[in-house]
Design an enzyme around this catalytic site. Structure first.
Site, PDB file in Angstrom:
ATOM      1  N   TYR A 168       1.427  -1.501 -12.253  1.00 57.09           N
ATOM      2  CA  TYR A 168       0.069  -1.457 -12.779  1.00 57.09           C
ATOM      3  C   TYR A 168       0.017  -0.741 -14.133  1.00 57.09           C
ATOM      4  O   TYR A 168      -0.951  -0.056 -14.455  1.00 57.09           O
ATOM      5  CB  TYR A 168      -0.889  -0.817 -11.755  1.00 57.09           C
ATOM      6  CG  TYR A 168      -0.791  -1.463 -10.391  1.00 57.09           C
ATOM      7  CD1 TYR A 168      -1.205  -2.780 -10.201  1.00 57.09           C
ATOM      8  CD2 TYR A 168      -0.248  -0.782  -9.297  1.00 57.09           C
ATOM      9  CE1 TYR A 168      -1.079  -3.391  -8.962  1.00 57.09           C
ATOM     10  CE2 TYR A 168      -0.121  -1.395  -8.054  1.00 57.09           C
ATOM     11  CZ  TYR A 168      -0.542  -2.699  -7.896  1.00 57.09           C
ATOM     12  OH  TYR A 168      -0.419  -3.310  -6.678  1.00 57.09           O
ATOM     13  N   GLY A 216       0.765  -1.236   0.000  1.00 55.05           N
ATOM     14  CA  GLY A 216       0.000   0.000   0.000  1.00 55.05           C
ATOM     15  C   GLY A 216       0.796   1.286   0.000  1.00 55.05           C
ATOM     16  O   GLY A 216       0.240   2.366  -0.219  1.00 55.05           O
ATOM     17  N   TYR A 275      -8.785   5.387 -13.101  1.00 59.18           N
ATOM     18  CA  TYR A 275      -8.827   6.062 -11.789  1.00 59.18           C
ATOM     19  C   TYR A 275      -8.650   7.576 -11.897  1.00 59.18           C
ATOM     20  O   TYR A 275      -8.404   8.230 -10.884  1.00 59.18           O
ATOM     21  CB  TYR A 275      -7.692   5.559 -10.871  1.00 59.18           C
ATOM     22  CG  TYR A 275      -7.464   4.078 -10.866  1.00 59.18           C
ATOM     23  CD1 TYR A 275      -8.422   3.210 -10.342  1.00 59.18           C
ATOM     24  CD2 TYR A 275      -6.283   3.536 -11.362  1.00 59.18           C
ATOM     25  CE1 TYR A 275      -8.199   1.844 -10.325  1.00 59.18           C
ATOM     26  CE2 TYR A 275      -6.053   2.166 -11.339  1.00 59.18           C
ATOM     27  CZ  TYR A 275      -7.018   1.336 -10.821  1.00 59.18           C
ATOM     28  OH  TYR A 275      -6.791  -0.010 -10.803  1.00 59.18           O
ATOM     29  N   CYS A 299     -10.621   4.398 -29.549  1.00 60.56           N
ATOM     30  CA  CYS A 299     -11.890   5.072 -29.857  1.00 60.56           C
ATOM     31  C   CYS A 299     -12.791   5.196 -28.637  1.00 60.56           C
ATOM     32  O   CYS A 299     -13.877   4.601 -28.589  1.00 60.56           O
ATOM     33  CB  CYS A 299     -12.576   4.331 -30.985  1.00 60.56           C
ATOM     34  SG  CYS A 299     -11.576   4.460 -32.464  1.00 60.56           S
ATOM     35  N   GLU A 300     -12.315   5.891 -27.634  1.00 61.74           N
ATOM     36  CA  GLU A 300     -13.097   6.204 -26.428  1.00 61.74           C
ATOM     37  C   GLU A 300     -12.603   7.538 -25.926  1.00 61.74           C
ATOM     38  O   GLU A 300     -11.387   7.770 -25.888  1.00 61.74           O
ATOM     39  CB  GLU A 300     -12.806   5.202 -25.295  1.00 61.74           C
ATOM     40  CG  GLU A 300     -13.404   3.875 -25.488  1.00 61.74           C
ATOM     41  CD  GLU A 300     -13.552   3.086 -24.194  1.00 61.74           C
ATOM     42  OE1 GLU A 300     -13.671   3.715 -23.112  1.00 61.74           O
ATOM     43  OE2 GLU A 300     -13.554   1.867 -24.298  1.00 61.74           O
ATOM     44  N   GLU A 337       4.179  -6.763   1.917  1.00 62.97           N
ATOM     45  CA  GLU A 337       3.787  -7.067   0.537  1.00 62.97           C
ATOM     46  C   GLU A 337       3.737  -5.815  -0.343  1.00 62.97           C
ATOM     47  O   GLU A 337       2.710  -5.534  -0.955  1.00 62.97           O
ATOM     48  CB  GLU A 337       2.389  -7.700   0.521  1.00 62.97           C
ATOM     49  CG  GLU A 337       2.233  -8.985   1.272  1.00 62.97           C
ATOM     50  CD  GLU A 337       0.757  -9.402   1.366  1.00 62.97           C
ATOM     51  OE1 GLU A 337      -0.130  -8.577   1.061  1.00 62.97           O
ATOM     52  OE2 GLU A 337       0.519 -10.541   1.737  1.00 62.97           O
ATOM     53  N   PRO A 338       4.808  -5.054  -0.441  1.00 65.05           N
ATOM     54  CA  PRO A 338       4.742  -3.877  -1.297  1.00 65.05           C
ATOM     55  C   PRO A 338       4.752  -4.279  -2.765  1.00 65.05           C
ATOM     56  O   PRO A 338       5.429  -5.232  -3.153  1.00 65.05           O
ATOM     57  CB  PRO A 338       6.032  -3.125  -0.947  1.00 65.05           C
ATOM     58  CG  PRO A 338       6.976  -4.209  -0.529  1.00 65.05           C
ATOM     59  CD  PRO A 338       6.139  -5.277   0.125  1.00 65.05           C
ATOM     60  N   GLY A 339       3.988  -3.552  -3.567  1.00 61.00           N
ATOM     61  CA  GLY A 339       4.036  -3.767  -5.014  1.00 61.00           C
ATOM     62  C   GLY A 339       4.518  -2.484  -5.657  1.00 61.00           C
ATOM     63  O   GLY A 339       5.684  -2.312  -6.027  1.00 61.00           O
TER      64      GLY A 339
HETATM   65  C1  LIG Z   1      -3.141  -8.440  -0.608  1.00 62.27           C
HETATM   66  C2  LIG Z   1      -2.344  -7.373  -1.290  1.00 62.27           C
HETATM   67  N1  LIG Z   1      -1.062  -7.202  -0.933  1.00 62.27           N
HETATM   68  C3  LIG Z   1      -0.284  -6.278  -1.522  1.00 62.27           C
HETATM   69  C4  LIG Z   1      -0.778  -5.457  -2.522  1.00 62.27           C
HETATM   70  C5  LIG Z   1       0.161  -4.465  -3.124  1.00 62.27           C
HETATM   71  O1  LIG Z   1      -0.293  -3.213  -3.001  1.00 62.27           O
HETATM   72  P1  LIG Z   1       0.638  -1.981  -3.406  1.00 62.27           P
HETATM   73  O2  LIG Z   1       1.012  -2.151  -4.817  1.00 62.27           O
HETATM   74  O3  LIG Z   1      -0.209  -0.819  -3.153  1.00 62.27           O
HETATM   75  O4  LIG Z   1       1.819  -2.037  -2.497  1.00 62.27           O
HETATM   76  C6  LIG Z   1      -2.109  -5.588  -2.910  1.00 62.27           C
HETATM   77  C7  LIG Z   1      -2.710  -4.645  -3.879  1.00 62.27           C
HETATM   78  O5  LIG Z   1      -3.216  -3.611  -3.428  1.00 62.27           O
HETATM   79  C8  LIG Z   1      -2.912  -6.578  -2.290  1.00 62.27           C
HETATM   80  O6  LIG Z   1      -4.171  -6.764  -2.664  1.00 62.27           O
HETATM   81  N1  LIG Z   2      -4.384  -1.134 -10.198  1.00 64.39           N
HETATM   82  C1  LIG Z   2      -4.295  -0.163  -9.137  1.00 64.39           C
HETATM   83  C2  LIG Z   2      -3.729  -0.727  -7.880  1.00 64.39           C
HETATM   84  C3  LIG Z   2      -4.479  -1.928  -7.386  1.00 64.39           C
HETATM   85  C4  LIG Z   2      -3.873  -2.545  -6.213  1.00 64.39           C
HETATM   86  C5  LIG Z   2      -4.236  -3.999  -6.191  1.00 64.39           C
HETATM   87  N2  LIG Z   2      -4.483  -4.545  -4.897  1.00 64.39           N
HETATM   88  C6  LIG Z   2      -3.528   1.054  -9.615  1.00 64.39           C
HETATM   89  O1  LIG Z   2      -3.089   1.083 -10.731  1.00 64.39           O
HETATM   90  O2  LIG Z   2      -3.390   2.008  -8.903  1.00 64.39           O
END
Ligand SMILES: Cc1ncc(COP(=O)(O)O)c(C=O)c1O
Ligand SMILES: N[C@@H](CCCC[NH3+])C(=O)O
Length: 427
Positions: A378, A244, A323, A349-350, A280-282
């Site tokens: 993402y 997050g 978003y 085309c949107e 769990e950072p993404g």
């Molecule tokens: C369970 C879980 N963990 C981790 C993440 C990674 O989130 P972020 O990319 O915001 O760190 C997500 C997506 O929001 C998620 O659903």
């Molecule tokens: N797809 C979203 C984030 C979703 C996170 C998934 N748990 C974005 O681009 O911001």
């Protein structure tokens, strides 16, 4: 997150190179649109977070959904980072990239029985369980395989993450996790689960969170529950604090929290906890390491507005259309040009295929190369072939060199699997 306001002066500072790779030469060689990722920037993010976690028994599990490219997963695996997966596809990618099963955790509200069985077979580290039905399914399938599954209860702490509603996951109205009351019942019934070792807690309240308070609140609720469980005689060996952490999409406007401050909140909220920590950072690890290189197809003077039409579109980067997300857009060349205002759009085309409205930019001409910034998370991960546009190529950059990590999709690949309706059958 609105693409309609006016850019600040420094958001269009030209950027000619990333990770010492010349972007104009790269685009000339590989074409556009092109997703490019700096491996140095990703390694820096991982290193910074690992340093902030020092002294804790903590492991980072990269949220694969943010960027599932095999080369990115390989980079993560080599840096000692595990994988947080949400599907069997992500499981297979992670294993394929060399991620050891014991460094994989499985989250998500809709794990199917087949997916759970597959993850049990390879022996992943842990399941983050999101419903009682899932818990019972896990027990049934683990028993059938004669194995014990490790599980954490995903808590929905009813905390507002103050982020876009579509990516908020920790409010009671959201589909994710279970209430503390329900999780308490799971632990009470735990002895009936012969093949599930329920000894973990998990929480993830949403994405692109730019302040510490929501994390603090959520972790305080988890900590309270952990203490209560310990007092009731349960052992909590693992707390997964989710992901997050937000990033900077808009220079001068977004002020993400620093990794050290974020970890400071974890240390404080979970003071006294001696078990294992999972993160769990993404987005945090990859977003700002990535850009989408795109060329101006033409400048179109519209009826009311002036449009900058790019060769990238919403199928390459959905975030602005989905978003209303802001992404800084800057020229690659630093040639000085007068400023003007554009609506920056793709060819799809949107009307929603709009990257920015009323964006102040240096004047552009057809053929100019631009960068859409902070697209490493993402971005390619949510791409589609809408309007029959092939998936863009992806390239990893590293100290002056590049490696193509996904080649541009060929038309034949796009239509592979489709066929004329020749054989009509009955069910
Ligand atoms: C369970 C879980 N963990 C981790 C993440 C990674 O989130 P972020 O990319 O915001 O760190 C997500 C997506 O929001 C998620 O659903
Ligand atoms: N797809 C979203 C984030 C979703 C996170 C998934 N748990 C974005 O681009 O911001």
């Amino acid at each position: 997150m609105t693409p309609t306001s006016v850019a600040t002066a420094h958001s269009f500072v030209a950027q000619a190179a990333i990770d010492d790779v010349d972007l104009a030469a790269l685009a000339a060689r590989l074409g556009t649109p092109l997703h490019a990722y700096s491996s140095s920037a990703i390694r820096q993010r991982i290193g910074g977070l690992q340093a902030a976690l020092s002294g804790l028994d903590a492991t980072i599990f990269f949220a694969v959904k943010a960027n599932p490219n095999l080369a990115i997963l390989q980079l993560m695996a080599n840096a000692g980072v595990g994988a947080d997966i949400v599907s069997v596809g992500e499981l297979r990618r992670s294993l394929h990239a060399g991620m050891p099963p014991e460094r994989i955790v499985f989250s998500g509200v809709g794990k199917s029985a087949d997916e759970i069985a597959g993850a049990l077979t390879v022996g992943i580290h842990r399941f983050n369980v999101e419903s009682h039905d899932e818990l019972l399914t896990l027990q049934r399938l683990a028993k059938a395989q004669g194995v014990t599954a490790r599980a954490a209860a995903r808590i929905n702490p009813d905390v507002d993450a103050h982020t876009h509603a579509k990516i908020s996951t920790g409010k009671s109205e959201n589909k994710f996790g279970v209430s503390i009351d329900e999780a308490r019942r799971w632990f009470a019934e735990h002895r009936q689960l012969s093949h599930v070792q329920l000894d973990g807690l998990h929480v993830h309240i949403g994405s692109q969170i730019l302040t510490l308070e929501p994390f603090r609140l959520a972790l305080q609720r988890v900590a309270e529950f952990w203490r209560e469980l310990e007092q009731a005689g349960h052992t909590v060996t693992s707390i997964d604090v989710g992901g997050g952490l937000g990033v900077c999409y808009r220079a001068g406007e977004d002020h993400p929290v620093a990794a050290a401050d974020y970890v400071g909140v974890i240390r404080e909220a979970l003071a006294g906890y001696r078990g294992r920590l999972l993160l769990e950072p993404g987005r945090y690890l990859v977003a700002e390491a990535g850009v989408l290189l795109t060329r101006v197809i033409r400048v179109k003077p519209g009826i009311e507005r002036q449009f900058l039409v790019l060769d990238a579109a919403m199928n390459d980067l959905q975030r602005p259309s989905l978003y209303d997300a802001w992404h800084d857009i800057v020229p690659v060349s630093d040639e000085s040009r007068p400023l003007t205002t554009y609506d920056i759009v793709g060819p799809v085309c949107e009307t929603g295929d709009t990257f920015a409205r009323n964006r102040v930019m240096p004047e552009c001409v057809a053929g100019d190369l631009l960068l859409i910034k902070a697209t490493g998370a993402y971005g390619a991960s949510m791409a589609s072939t809408y309007n029959s546009r092939p998936l863009a190529a992806e390239v990893l950059l590293n100290q002056g060199r590049y490696a193509v990590v996904r080649r541009r999709q060929h038309f034949e690949e796009m239509i592979a699997g489709e066929q004329p309706a020749r054989h009509w059958e009955t069910t």
